[in-house]
Design an enzyme around this catalytic site. Structure first.
Site, PDB file in Angstrom:
ATOM      1  N   LYS A  20      43.211  43.288  67.119  1.00  0.00           N
ATOM      2  CA  LYS A  20      44.501  43.064  67.772  1.00  0.00           C
ATOM      3  C   LYS A  20      44.770  44.097  68.860  1.00  0.00           C
ATOM      4  O   LYS A  20      45.185  43.758  69.971  1.00  0.00           O
ATOM      5  CB  LYS A  20      45.618  43.077  66.713  1.00  0.00           C
ATOM      6  CG  LYS A  20      46.994  42.703  67.253  1.00  0.00           C
ATOM      7  CD  LYS A  20      47.888  42.123  66.173  1.00  0.00           C
ATOM      8  CE  LYS A  20      48.378  43.181  65.204  1.00  0.00           C
ATOM      9  NZ  LYS A  20      49.581  43.882  65.704  1.00  0.00           N
ATOM     10  N   SER A  21      44.519  45.371  68.547  1.00  0.00           N
ATOM     11  CA  SER A  21      44.773  46.432  69.519  1.00  0.00           C
ATOM     12  C   SER A  21      43.936  46.252  70.781  1.00  0.00           C
ATOM     13  O   SER A  21      44.420  46.420  71.903  1.00  0.00           O
ATOM     14  CB  SER A  21      44.471  47.799  68.898  1.00  0.00           C
ATOM     15  OG  SER A  21      45.298  48.060  67.799  1.00  0.00           O
ATOM     16  N   ARG A 120      63.348  48.301  65.726  1.00  0.00           N
ATOM     17  CA  ARG A 120      62.300  49.319  65.802  1.00  0.00           C
ATOM     18  C   ARG A 120      62.626  50.357  66.880  1.00  0.00           C
ATOM     19  O   ARG A 120      63.161  50.019  67.943  1.00  0.00           O
ATOM     20  CB  ARG A 120      60.944  48.671  66.046  1.00  0.00           C
ATOM     21  CG  ARG A 120      60.555  47.764  64.888  1.00  0.00           C
ATOM     22  CD  ARG A 120      59.233  47.078  65.077  1.00  0.00           C
ATOM     23  NE  ARG A 120      58.117  48.018  64.976  1.00  0.00           N
ATOM     24  CZ  ARG A 120      56.840  47.647  65.012  1.00  0.00           C
ATOM     25  NH1 ARG A 120      56.526  46.370  65.163  1.00  0.00           N
ATOM     26  NH2 ARG A 120      55.872  48.534  64.915  1.00  0.00           N
ATOM     27  N   ASP A 313      48.086  51.201  59.106  1.00  0.00           N
ATOM     28  CA  ASP A 313      48.335  49.773  58.928  1.00  0.00           C
ATOM     29  C   ASP A 313      47.721  49.223  57.645  1.00  0.00           C
ATOM     30  O   ASP A 313      48.084  48.125  57.198  1.00  0.00           O
ATOM     31  CB  ASP A 313      47.786  48.987  60.126  1.00  0.00           C
ATOM     32  CG  ASP A 313      48.668  49.118  61.353  1.00  0.00           C
ATOM     33  OD1 ASP A 313      49.853  49.470  61.197  1.00  0.00           O
ATOM     34  OD2 ASP A 313      48.178  48.888  62.467  1.00  0.00           O
ATOM     35  N   ARG A 344      57.835  49.699  55.227  1.00  0.00           N
ATOM     36  CA  ARG A 344      56.726  49.307  54.351  1.00  0.00           C
ATOM     37  C   ARG A 344      56.647  50.121  53.068  1.00  0.00           C
ATOM     38  O   ARG A 344      55.983  49.691  52.124  1.00  0.00           O
ATOM     39  CB  ARG A 344      55.401  49.367  55.131  1.00  0.00           C
ATOM     40  CG  ARG A 344      55.243  48.195  56.093  1.00  0.00           C
ATOM     41  CD  ARG A 344      53.914  48.174  56.795  1.00  0.00           C
ATOM     42  NE  ARG A 344      53.809  46.986  57.650  1.00  0.00           N
ATOM     43  CZ  ARG A 344      52.974  46.871  58.665  1.00  0.00           C
ATOM     44  NH1 ARG A 344      52.151  47.874  58.969  1.00  0.00           N
ATOM     45  NH2 ARG A 344      52.932  45.771  59.392  1.00  0.00           N
ATOM     46  N   ARG A 386      51.307  42.109  57.294  1.00  0.00           N
ATOM     47  CA  ARG A 386      50.438  42.909  56.424  1.00  0.00           C
ATOM     48  C   ARG A 386      50.941  42.918  54.976  1.00  0.00           C
ATOM     49  O   ARG A 386      50.144  43.004  54.042  1.00  0.00           O
ATOM     50  CB  ARG A 386      50.288  44.326  56.972  1.00  0.00           C
ATOM     51  CG  ARG A 386      49.681  44.318  58.377  1.00  0.00           C
ATOM     52  CD  ARG A 386      49.032  45.613  58.747  1.00  0.00           C
ATOM     53  NE  ARG A 386      48.779  45.671  60.178  1.00  0.00           N
ATOM     54  CZ  ARG A 386      47.730  45.119  60.798  1.00  0.00           C
ATOM     55  NH1 ARG A 386      46.831  44.456  60.092  1.00  0.00           N
ATOM     56  NH2 ARG A 386      47.579  45.214  62.109  1.00  0.00           N
TER      57      ARG A 386
END
Length: 426
Positions: A20-21, A120, A313, A344, A386
């Protein structure tokens, strides 16, 4: 809604979706480059498609067919002022990196995203960009979206980042490429370096010394071919699945093993897991390998310090793994978990506890008791991809049928996750 049944065995040879990055950066840098960039292995997940959409709205011609993308670069100052707000969806990478790029542009832009993005923190990027001369505003003085950016002439700075964050570092370096003088970012520990590696592949000169990285202003990018490896953050779920289910062995081909990302491998090995890297090679400055994983008996460990940025992550699925290790696993120095798609720490504790696991939250992490007898549960991803995948992996080790609500969030980073799980599970 995703339904997962207990697995008796995990077997096979598979590939995971593109990183993804790297996919985000390949599109961004291709859009800013002179000439055409051909991308293969692109991740066609929701986040990366948001990046494509944003640059298309600024006049960049981008064609996407599955995992192949062609970007006809306009050059750094070939972007056009968008006629409407740029919607980044759920993508923190898109909004933070594009903020650095837009700070150099001679026009006005407004960035917004979904409900998660609206919560965020953005001032961690807005602050240093303002120091460079960018005019940025937003809710609570730029702490939250929407962000309004009027770009212009910038001046290079030396920025001491309070946290190790590839998104902060990348936003500042991208702005620095068109700033006067030198721009330097110093981190407490080295974060992911995909930006540095790919900028070199596009012809940019970068200087790295210890925890600092510098760029000189006035440099331009040249279009090129980019091969995106499989995402180790996606492979992490399959690695844990093998470790959770007895008599399992899996080969995951063509995975990026950038050393700033391989904390999951180090942790599994420290717990006693058997992982082998084969067919190692370098493509576009990025190391790649096939990962062979064999089920092993694991022991709890302590995860802290410099290791945290290399697996931030993967912590939700590492917590799942820790429930099956002998003894206690302690995760420290992971405050960054609180400002992801969800908090998370709180979300892992609340959802994993539904399986019967004992997980205690702390200010900067959690404590997981091992050797847990998991039972099937009804779970909510809370819109966090995730979390959804981590709890699905827990379901593979839990008798009965586990149900994951809001499982569509998984498409953000791992399209086809449910089908692949079904393919390798027996």
């Amino acid at each position: 809604m995703l339904q997962v049944k207990q697995a008796k065995q995990i077997q096979g040879t598979v590939r995971v979706p593109g990183d993804k990055s790297i996919s985000h950066r390949a599109v961004m840098f291709g859009a800013l480059a002179e000439g055409t960039t051909e991308i293969s292995g692109f991740l066609p997940g929701a986040d990366c498609l948001s990046t494509i959409s944003c640059f298309q709205r600024m006049g960049v011609e981008i064609q996407q067919d599955g995992d192949r993308v062609t970007v006809k670069g306009n050059g750094w100052f070939g972007l056009q002022e968008p006629t409407e707000k740029l919607d980044v969806g759920n993508s923190g990478t898109t909004i933070r990196l594009i903020s650095g790029i837009l700070s150099t542009q001679p026009f006005h832009t407004v960035l917004e995203g979904d409900e998660s993005i609206a919560k965020r923190p953005m001032r961690r990027v807005v602050g240093p960009l303002r120091e460079m001369g960018a005019k940025i505003d937003g809710r609570r003085n730029g702490e939250f979206t929407p962000l309004a950016i009027r770009g212009g002439e910038l001046t290079g700075i030396t920025y001491q980042s309070p946290v190790a964050s590839a998104q902060i570092k990348s936003a500042i370096l991208l702005a620095g490429l068109q700033a006067k003088g030198t721009t330097t970012v110093v981190e407490p520990t080295v974060s992911r370096d995909h930006t540095e590696r790919m900028l070199r592949a596009f012809g940019i000169e970068i200087v790295q010394e210890g925890n600092s990285v510098s760029v000189q202003g006035g440099q331009s990018l040249k279009g090129r071919s980019i091969v995106v490896p499989g995402d180790i953050s996606s492979a992490a779920f399959l690695i844990v699945a093998v470790m959770m289910v007895p008599n399992s062995k899996l080969t995951i081909e063509n995975v990026g093993i950038n050393p700033t990302r391989t904390g999951i491998i180090d942790v599994v090995k420290a717990m006693g897991g058997q992982i082998e890297l084969t067919n190692q090679r370098i493509v576009n400055e990025e190391p790649i390998a096939d990962i062979v994983v064999t089920h092993s008996e694991l022991t709890g460990t302590v995860i802290e310090g410099d290791l945290i940025p290399r697996l931030i992550d993967e912590i939700p699925v590492i917590a799942v793994l820790a429930t099956q290790a002998k003894g206690q696993t302690i995760i420290r120095d992971a405050e960054e978990l609180k400002v992801k798609e969800t908090d998370r720490i709180a979300t892992v504790v609340s959802q994993l506890s539904k399986f019967g696991a004992t997980v205690t939250p702390t200010d900067d992490g959690m404590i997981i008791e091992g050797s847990a007898q998991l039972t099937a549960a009804e779970i909510d991803s809370m819109g966090d991809h995730r979390i959804g995948m981590a709890m699905a992996i827990a379901g593979l080790a839990a008798p009965g049928e586990t149900v994951i609500h809001n499982s569509e969030a998984i498409n953000v980073s791992f399209p086809g996750f449910a089908q692949l799980l079904e393919q390798i599970s027996q």
